[in-house]
Design a protein around this motif. Sequence first.
Motif, short mmCIF file in Angstrom:
data_model
loop_
_atom_site.label_atom_id
_atom_site.label_comp_id
_atom_site.label_asym_id
_atom_site.label_seq_id
_atom_site.Cartn_x
_atom_site.Cartn_y
_atom_site.Cartn_z
N ILE A 67 0.85 -1.19 0.00
CA ILE A 67 0.00 0.00 0.00
C ILE A 67 0.89 1.24 0.00
CG2 ILE A 67 -1.74 1.33 1.24
CD1 ILE A 67 -2.83 -1.25 0.08
N ALA A 68 0.67 2.12 -0.96
CA ALA A 68 1.32 3.43 -0.97
C ALA A 68 0.34 4.40 -0.33
CB ALA A 68 1.66 3.86 -2.40
N GLU A 69 0.55 4.71 0.92
CA GLU A 69 -0.44 5.43 1.72
C GLU A 69 -0.74 6.83 1.20
OE1 GLU A 69 -2.15 4.34 4.26
OE2 GLU A 69 -1.14 2.45 4.77
N GLU A 70 0.31 7.56 0.81
CA GLU A 70 0.11 8.95 0.41
C GLU A 70 -0.30 9.03 -1.06
OE1 GLU A 70 2.49 13.24 0.50
OE2 GLU A 70 3.47 11.41 1.19
N ARG A 71 -1.37 9.76 -1.34
CA ARG A 71 -1.93 9.85 -2.68
C ARG A 71 -0.98 10.56 -3.63
NH1 ARG A 71 -3.94 9.69 -7.16
NH2 ARG A 71 -5.97 10.49 -7.80
N GLY A 72 -0.82 10.00 -4.84
CA GLY A 72 -0.03 10.64 -5.87
C GLY A 72 0.79 9.62 -6.64
N ILE A 73 0.93 9.83 -7.96
CA ILE A 73 1.67 8.89 -8.79
C ILE A 73 3.14 8.85 -8.40
CG2 ILE A 73 2.00 10.63 -10.60
CD1 ILE A 73 1.61 6.81 -11.05
N ALA A 74 3.72 10.01 -8.05
CA ALA A 74 5.12 10.01 -7.62
C ALA A 74 5.28 9.20 -6.34
CB ALA A 74 5.61 11.45 -7.40
N GLN A 75 4.34 9.34 -5.42
CA GLN A 75 4.41 8.61 -4.16
C GLN A 75 4.29 7.10 -4.38
OE1 GLN A 75 3.06 11.46 -4.73
NE2 GLN A 75 3.11 12.83 -2.97
N ALA A 76 3.42 6.71 -5.31
CA ALA A 76 3.27 5.29 -5.62
C ALA A 76 4.55 4.74 -6.24
CB ALA A 76 2.09 5.07 -6.55
N PHE A 178 11.35 9.97 -7.44
CA PHE A 178 10.28 10.71 -8.12
C PHE A 178 9.80 11.82 -7.20
CE2 PHE A 178 10.34 6.46 -9.95
CZ PHE A 178 10.34 6.74 -11.31
N ASP A 179 9.86 13.03 -7.70
CA ASP A 179 9.59 14.22 -6.89
C ASP A 179 8.11 14.28 -6.50
OD1 ASP A 179 9.31 16.73 -5.78
OD2 ASP A 179 10.53 17.74 -7.29
N PRO A 180 7.79 14.24 -5.19
CA PRO A 180 6.39 14.31 -4.75
C PRO A 180 5.67 15.60 -5.14
CG PRO A 180 7.80 13.51 -2.99
CD PRO A 180 8.71 14.00 -4.07
N ALA A 181 6.42 16.63 -5.53
CA ALA A 181 5.79 17.88 -5.96
C ALA A 181 4.96 17.68 -7.23
CB ALA A 181 6.85 18.95 -6.20
N PHE A 182 5.21 16.57 -7.95
CA PHE A 182 4.47 16.27 -9.18
C PHE A 182 3.40 15.20 -8.94
CE2 PHE A 182 8.62 17.88 -10.42
CZ PHE A 182 8.31 18.79 -11.44
N ALA A 183 2.94 15.09 -7.71
CA ALA A 183 2.06 13.99 -7.30
C ALA A 183 0.85 13.81 -8.19
CB ALA A 183 1.62 14.19 -5.85
N ARG A 238 7.73 23.19 -15.39
CA ARG A 238 8.05 23.08 -13.96
C ARG A 238 9.34 22.28 -13.77
NH1 ARG A 238 3.73 20.14 -11.41
NH2 ARG A 238 4.76 20.62 -9.44
N VAL A 239 9.53 21.24 -14.58
CA VAL A 239 10.79 20.49 -14.52
C VAL A 239 11.95 21.38 -14.96
CG1 VAL A 239 12.08 18.57 -15.52
CG2 VAL A 239 9.70 18.24 -14.85
N LEU A 295 5.15 29.30 -15.63
CA LEU A 295 5.99 30.45 -15.33
C LEU A 295 5.30 31.40 -14.35
CD1 LEU A 295 7.43 31.25 -18.87
CD2 LEU A 295 8.75 30.57 -16.85
N ALA A 296 3.98 31.42 -14.42
CA ALA A 296 3.19 32.27 -13.52
C ALA A 296 2.86 31.58 -12.20
CB ALA A 296 1.90 32.71 -14.20
N GLY A 297 3.35 30.34 -12.03
CA GLY A 297 3.15 29.64 -10.77
C GLY A 297 1.95 28.72 -10.72
N HIS A 298 1.28 28.50 -11.88
CA HIS A 298 0.10 27.64 -11.88
C HIS A 298 0.48 26.19 -12.15
CE1 HIS A 298 -3.93 26.11 -12.65
NE2 HIS A 298 -3.52 25.66 -13.82
N ARG A 299 -0.15 25.25 -11.43
CA ARG A 299 0.07 23.82 -11.62
C ARG A 299 -1.25 23.17 -11.99
NH1 ARG A 299 1.59 20.80 -6.37
NH2 ARG A 299 -0.68 20.71 -6.13
N TYR A 300 -1.25 22.37 -13.05
CA TYR A 300 -2.45 21.67 -13.51
C TYR A 300 -2.38 20.22 -13.07
CZ TYR A 300 -5.92 19.61 -16.66
OH TYR A 300 -6.99 18.92 -17.17
N ASP A 301 -3.30 19.79 -12.20
CA ASP A 301 -3.31 18.44 -11.64
C ASP A 301 -4.19 17.52 -12.47
OD1 ASP A 301 -1.55 19.09 -9.62
OD2 ASP A 301 -3.11 19.56 -8.17
N GLU A 302 -3.63 17.03 -13.57
CA GLU A 302 -4.39 16.16 -14.47
C GLU A 302 -4.84 14.87 -13.79
OE1 GLU A 302 -3.90 13.73 -18.70
OE2 GLU A 302 -2.18 14.78 -17.84
N TYR A 303 -3.99 14.33 -12.92
CA TYR A 303 -4.27 13.01 -12.35
C TYR A 303 -5.17 13.07 -11.12
CZ TYR A 303 -0.90 11.41 -15.71
OH TYR A 303 -0.24 11.12 -16.88
#
Length: 309
Positions: A67-76, A178-183, A238-239, A295-303
């Motif tokens: 079980i990968a407890e924390e949600r996110g593809i990077a965490q898994a 895998f960087d959790p910032a991209f969860a 972001r990368v 560049l403006a600081g926005h992140r789109y969480d597709e997943y």
Amino acid sequence: MTEVIVAIPTFCRPASLKRLLDALADLQTRAFISVLVADNDAQGRAGYSLCKEIASQGYRWPLVAIIAEERGIAQARNALVEHVLKYSTAEFVAMLDDDEWPEPDWLDAFLHVQRTTGADALHGAVLREFESEPDPAAVDCHGIAPMRHETGLIPMIEGSSNILLRRACFAELAQPCFDPAFALSGGEDRDFFERLRRQGRRFAWANEAVIHAWVPESRAGVGWALKRAYRTGNSDMRVFLKHRQTTREYAREMVKIAGVAAIYPALLLVSSPFVRKRTDALCKLCRAAGKLAALAGHRYDEYATIHGG
């Protein structure tokens, strides 16, 4: 005998995971295989329960679920890597997504190309299987079009769909890999391979290592393709910013974005009678828009949205 562990992140797709596990059981290979699944649904645990049931019935390969407890593809992915490095002696790690499944000779084809190229990390071919007929205007778009290239060394791997890596790629990289910032945004794989590139790792494409990827109806149209283009631009930027590129590299990237903004609106008008070219122009513009948003600081969480089951 070559030892390979197949690592699979999963989230709320037990039917797709079952299809993948069945395909792995049918592999024609001379390698010794084990399978590791990380269920990222800590509450429902459908993937975890499925693996336990299949293992108890005498699965062909050693099968472990965690079980990968924390949600996110990077965490898994990180949970998979941590378990591999702690409990497995496998020389190679293959990663497949839970909506994919390999052809019978997939793994041996990968290993053959690895031996002939000496690559540290390899990407294989991806063929799409559609729930319904895709929109003709979107069939050439990233995430809908098949992924095929000539076998051999390549300068970079862009994503994690169908990959094989030396264990050292994980063991010799600062953790987490895998960087959790991209969860939930995606891009954790692009960041991972950028870090490997900076270490001097060798990359290759293995066109004979074929997997199939399921495309649900919700991902087979122009609307989704444009969102994917925006997300890709957003996460790629972001990368790019994370790795603090040189002034020259930064300026080159800005010129690329400006070029798209200047040229593609006109191309959009010219290509209006040709649906595929029009969609391609729209995707280029959406990708540039995603970069500007980053560049403006926005992140789109597709997943944050799950497609298929």
